[in-house]
Write an enzyme that holds these catalytic residues in place. Sequence first.
Site, PDB file in Angstrom:
ATOM      1  N   LYS A 133       0.917  -1.094   0.030  1.00  0.00           N
ATOM      2  CA  LYS A 133      -0.183   0.046   0.043  1.00  0.00           C
ATOM      3  C   LYS A 133       0.931   1.314  -0.075  1.00  0.00           C
ATOM      4  O   LYS A 133       0.253   2.207  -0.310  1.00  0.00           O
ATOM      5  CB  LYS A 133      -0.877  -0.033   1.303  1.00  0.00           C
ATOM      6  CG  LYS A 133      -2.122  -1.207   1.000  1.00  0.00           C
ATOM      7  CD  LYS A 133      -3.052  -0.959   1.953  1.00  0.00           C
ATOM      8  CE  LYS A 133      -4.325  -2.122   1.474  1.00  0.00           C
ATOM      9  NZ  LYS A 133      -5.448  -1.947   2.276  1.00  0.00           N
ATOM     10  N   THR A 163      -7.343   9.465   5.758  1.00  0.00           N
ATOM     11  CA  THR A 163      -7.830   8.196   5.295  1.00  0.00           C
ATOM     12  C   THR A 163      -8.372   7.440   6.476  1.00  0.00           C
ATOM     13  O   THR A 163      -8.219   7.761   7.533  1.00  0.00           O
ATOM     14  CB  THR A 163      -6.518   7.655   4.684  1.00  0.00           C
ATOM     15  OG1 THR A 163      -7.115   6.387   3.656  1.00  0.00           O
ATOM     16  CG2 THR A 163      -5.731   6.941   5.379  1.00  0.00           C
ATOM     17  N   SER A 178      -7.932  -0.136   8.456  1.00  0.00           N
ATOM     18  CA  SER A 178      -7.540  -0.856   9.433  1.00  0.00           C
ATOM     19  C   SER A 178      -6.386  -1.375   9.692  1.00  0.00           C
ATOM     20  O   SER A 178      -5.515  -1.867  10.888  1.00  0.00           O
ATOM     21  CB  SER A 178      -8.171  -2.437   9.151  1.00  0.00           C
ATOM     22  OG  SER A 178      -7.582  -3.163   8.145  1.00  0.00           O
ATOM     23  N   ALA A 228     -15.846 -12.893   4.014  1.00  0.00           N
ATOM     24  CA  ALA A 228     -15.976 -11.606   3.582  1.00  0.00           C
ATOM     25  C   ALA A 228     -15.896 -11.792   2.098  1.00  0.00           C
ATOM     26  O   ALA A 228     -14.889 -11.350   1.387  1.00  0.00           O
ATOM     27  CB  ALA A 228     -14.803 -10.782   4.242  1.00  0.00           C
TER      28      ALA A 228
END
Length: 311
Positions: A50, A72, A75, A205
């Site tokens: 990221k 931003t 998690s 998920a």
Amino acid sequence: MQKEKLIAGHSRIKPYIHNTPVLSSSMINHLVGAEVFFKCENFQRGGAYKMRGATNAILQLTEEQRSRGVVTHSSGNFAQAVSLGAQSLGVTAHIVMPSSSPEVKKKGVIAYQGFIYECEPTLEARESTANKIAQETGATPLHPSNDPDVIIGQGTAAMELLQNHTDLETIFCPVGGGGLIAGSALAAHYFGKNCKVYGGEPFEADDAYRSLQSGKIEGNKTTNTIADGLKTTLGDNNFPIIKEHVNGIIRVTEEEIVSSMRLIWERMKIIVEPSSAVALAALLRDKSQFKGQKVGIVISGGNVDLGNLPF
């Protein structure tokens, strides 16, 4: 246009990121029945891919925008990436984190001088808190996975992988908010040779799997997964790319995630987080489909709470 953006984005972020190593394991190759090449973004600055998207997005801001900072919600891994990218560029980073975020990721944000605002562990709470901070401070919001500049930045990992291994037939990525797989799919489309892209996703998920089935963005019915980085949903910028360029999503169980994580730790001697292991778990689950192929896997990150290991 997207090809040019990938080339320009890679050139732009090069001074601020690592061109991470590509590793392989003969034992895992034997187990899968294919040649597997791991793009190890766990060795990236900030411990995850990221950093690429965060840095690209911040570098695209005007001087005036940078002076007001960025905000931003994340998690963990994007939180750390924005904090580190902002620190490298002299920009203030406001970070909204759910109260359930792993301690190791909170400590990373603090170490990179990001300002943490904790909220309830729901997407609604994350977004509303980030919007409030943006209004109060004038900071520019950066979406962890749906910002076009973030998507392009994330795609540079697969781009580097394809530069090293031009004959890859398939690339696997974990799927959370969709930024990594969308960027990787663009990289495979423009820099691969008929290279297919598959996502790995937990059954717990599986919004991306259901979104591809229905043709519209679906929410998560549950997020009861060890893969804490994959609990978010797809966005309106990355979903069209995924629909057009991703060949499929393979869902995996929690047991398969833990087993694949352990396999990488034991056989490759590297630290990966549960979300990273989802991609290998997906390949192992459906390995007969990829037998004899050259397969790339993007190891998304290695930020693990060592006090809370699943094995």
